[in-house]
Design an enzyme around this catalytic site. Structure first.
Site, PDB file in Angstrom:
ATOM      1  N   ILE A 192      -2.991 -33.093 -29.291  1.00 49.54           N
ATOM      2  CA  ILE A 192      -2.213 -32.265 -28.378  1.00 49.54           C
ATOM      3  C   ILE A 192      -2.766 -30.845 -28.412  1.00 49.54           C
ATOM      4  CG2 ILE A 192       0.081 -31.443 -27.755  1.00 49.54           C
ATOM      5  CD1 ILE A 192      -0.262 -34.465 -27.552  1.00 49.54           C
ATOM      6  N   GLY A 229      -1.445 -37.955 -37.894  1.00 50.17           N
ATOM      7  CA  GLY A 229      -0.900 -36.833 -38.656  1.00 50.17           C
ATOM      8  C   GLY A 229      -0.727 -35.629 -37.756  1.00 50.17           C
ATOM      9  N   GLY A 230       0.349 -34.856 -37.981  1.00 53.03           N
ATOM     10  CA  GLY A 230       0.572 -33.656 -37.189  1.00 53.03           C
ATOM     11  C   GLY A 230       0.660 -33.986 -35.716  1.00 53.03           C
ATOM     12  N   ASP A 231      -0.200 -33.371 -34.910  1.00 46.88           N
ATOM     13  CA  ASP A 231      -0.188 -33.614 -33.466  1.00 46.88           C
ATOM     14  C   ASP A 231      -1.366 -34.497 -33.059  1.00 46.88           C
ATOM     15  OD1 ASP A 231      -2.124 -31.793 -34.089  1.00 46.88           O
ATOM     16  OD2 ASP A 231      -1.774 -30.487 -32.365  1.00 46.88           O
ATOM     17  N   GLU A 232      -1.871 -35.318 -33.960  1.00 46.61           N
ATOM     18  CA  GLU A 232      -3.029 -36.164 -33.683  1.00 46.61           C
ATOM     19  C   GLU A 232      -2.616 -37.637 -33.651  1.00 46.61           C
ATOM     20  OE1 GLU A 232      -5.714 -35.126 -36.782  1.00 46.61           O
ATOM     21  OE2 GLU A 232      -6.485 -33.380 -35.722  1.00 46.61           O
TER      22      GLU A 232
END
Length: 592
Positions: free
Chosen positions: A454, A494-497
């Site tokens: 993102i 993970g995170g925005d991935e």
């Protein structure tokens, strides 16, 4: 944990939980303990440590440097003519702490103390002291005696078995009581093995004929409990022995297990059960059962059936009637146990029964213990456990373990899925990729790996808060799921991935087309709370070759392509070429 940052209390507690159990146990053996992290900062200590070194009382604290600890220690030991050498003594003490591999003895405040220093994987180093009674040493603060005591000798004095495993569940150390409990001659026989391998070896070496059922039960118990560290469980051992096992896991994955011999307790329980049975075997005594006993049977959470040597149900409680949906009037008439089995088979609950028992309900194996689980017609899971009695007959217990199985399924689900988006996690994604790569190498269809990031997600968190950021991630995951094919696998890395496994293609055009459809879906305005947000993403694509594709390498290629797409501007797609080149949307191939 980043050891350059200040210590965080919650994180320190997660790391040192197993060692706290050991520290409390060592207090009972008058063994002092102090734990340090990889930067020689103090994490925890026990009461015996302060008794041996009262100068630290009220001064030692979590995060204190071992150097400061040594200064306080030598401050009370050095004579006036030695104080000018304080820095040298501190430096030498710090060096011993970091490199010590054998114990040594020294005198402090009239006590002769032996000290060991052991590495603790994933945490740092632990120091332990025990007092040697009746021995006096002389010499200055820098003088020490050396002996051939094993560096783990202090734990060998614990009455219970101790086992420490690495994050991959391999044994890294055990103490002497553990070796005795599982029939091992030396530590090296256990180190590097899994606990299940040690358990199987213990049975294969000493098991007697007729104990196969107990061995099978132990293997099943291990399979159910080793992945859920923290809940105690009991294991049957050869020669009618039992151990109770409880483990604690650190944040780094290292586990500390205590193994307690509960053979005597089990024998007492069996004797109690047999004593109750002898009370019930006489009709006269049955009529004289106390109201208290009857009330206890009726209030038990378990269903219970007692069968006499002739196969007749002598005792059953209300709970077993409810659990098995049995006719109350039949159970009140003291039926043959084969009638109860026939009703269960008529209700089609044979699934889960031992094959011989399901095929021939009249051949009930009351002469040996057995345990199995079966599913009732209403979906409940019932655990059945039969224990033979002296003189014939058996006691059978029926336990509703439906909630426990659902909790275990939930735990397994959470271990394989992202808690926010419900997508599979990286580990599961790699499993799917490995399967696709194997199929492709045997002539199956090719596949594509998409790595989605993102764009400018951090400003969303910073401006609108993490709750809004979470809603954006959930919406993004839902929109991508609506676009991808039914057999494709979408994961949150993970995170925005995110990562996508696109089955059935190794054509650049098909992979690019799917990536563009995902970007189009993600680009639609999102209503988050009272805000309308516009989100873009960058996508990198790697195609399978069909010849020995490595999942980690394909993800790395897709990740690299994603970063190139991001560098060319938000909302773009970039393809990693089969020969190491790159192709980006609207651009010619250009080698890196």
């Amino acid at each position: 944990m980043d050891l350059d940052d200040p210590l965080k209390p919650d994180l320190v507690h997660d790391l040192t939980g197993p060692v706290r159990v050991m520290a409390d146990a060592l207090d009972g053996l008058a063994v002092g303990l102090c734990l340090f992290d990889d930067q020689d900062r103090c994490l925890l200590w026990n009461r015996t440590f302060l008794r041996f070194f009262p100068e630290h009382e009220g001064h030692v604290h979590v995060g204190e440097s071992y150097r400061d600890n040594l200064r306080r220690f030598y401050g009370v030991r050095l004579a006036s003519d030695e104080r000018g050498q304080l820095d040298r003594f501190v430096a030498e003490g710090l060096q011993r702490h970091r490199a010590q591999h054998r114990p040594f003895a020294f005198e402090h405040r009239g006590r002769c103390l032996w000290v060991s220093s052991l590495p603790m994987p994933g945490i740092g180093r632990v120091r332990m002291w025990r007092e040697e009674g009746g021995v006096q040493l002389s010499g200055s603060a820098g003088t020490s005696g050396i002996a051939g005591l094993d560096s783990q000798a202090l734990l060998d004095h614990m009455p219970d078995g101790v086992m420490i495993t690495s994050p991959d569940q391999r044994i890294v150390w055990v103490n002497e009581p553990f070796l005795a409990m599982y029939g091992l001659r030396e530590r090296q026989a256990a180190i590097g093995s899994t606990f299940e391998q040690v358990f199987r070896a213990a049975w294969s070496a000493t098991a007697r004929e007729g104990e196969r059922a107990m061995f099978d039960e132990g293997v099943a118990i291990l399979g159910e409990n080793l992945h859920f560290t923290g809940a105690p469980f009991e294991l049957p051992l050869p020669d009618a022995r039992w151990s109770r096992v409880i483990g604690e896991r650190s944040a780094g994955g290292t586990c500390f297990f205590a193994h307690v011999d509960i053979t005597l307790l089990k024998r007492q329980q069996q004797q109690l059960l047999m004593a109750n049975w002898r009370t019930w075997e006489s009709d006269t005594l049955l009529r004289q059962k106390s109201t208290m006993l009857e009330a206890a049977l009726e209030r038990m959470e378990q269903g219970i059936i007692m069968v006499n040597p002739q196969g007749v149900v002598e005792v059953c409680n209300k709970r077993v009637v409810e659990l098995l949906d049995l006719p109350p009037e039949l159970m009140a008439s003291r039926p043959a146990f084969r009638e109860v089995q026939a009703i269960q088979l008529a209700q089609r609950v044979a699934r889960g029964m031992p094959p011989g028992l399901a095929a021939q309900p009249q051949a009930i194996p009351f002469d040996q213990p057995y345990r199995y689980e079966r599913q009732q017609p209403d979906g409940r899971v019932i655990e059945v456990y039969s224990v033979p009695m002296d003189g014939g007959g058996a006691v059978l217990t029926y336990t509703d373990i439906t909630d426990r199985r659902r909790s275990e399924e939930r735990i397994r689900y959470l271990a394989r899925h992202d808690g926010l988006t419900s997508l599979v996690n990286r580990e599961v994604f790699l499993e799917h990729m490995a399967g696709a790569a194997l199929a492709a190498s045997h002539g199956g269809e090719g596949f594509a790996v998409h790595y989605i990031d993102i764009d400018n997600f951090k400003p969303i968190n910073d401006r609108y808060g993490h709750a809004a950021g979470d809603k954006v991630l959930v919406t993004a995951a839902r929109r991508m799921r609506e676009v991808i094919g039914p057999g494709d696998v979408l994961a949150r890395i993970g995170g925005d991935e995110f990562a996508l496994l696109q089955h059935g293609t190794n054509a650049p055009s098909a992979a690019r087309s799917l990536a563009e459809r995902m970007l189009l879906a993600l680009g639609q305005p999102m209503e988050v709370d009272t805000q309308t947000l516009s989100v873009k993403a960058s996508v990198g694509i790697a195609l399978s070759t069909g010849v020995g594709d490595d999942p980690d390498e394909l993800i790395r290629r897709a990740d690299s392509a994603m970063y190139l797409a991001k560098a060319r501007g938000a909302g773009g797609v970039c393809l990693f070429g089969a020969l190491g080149g790159w192709t980006g949307e609207g651009a010619d191939s250009s080698p890196m």
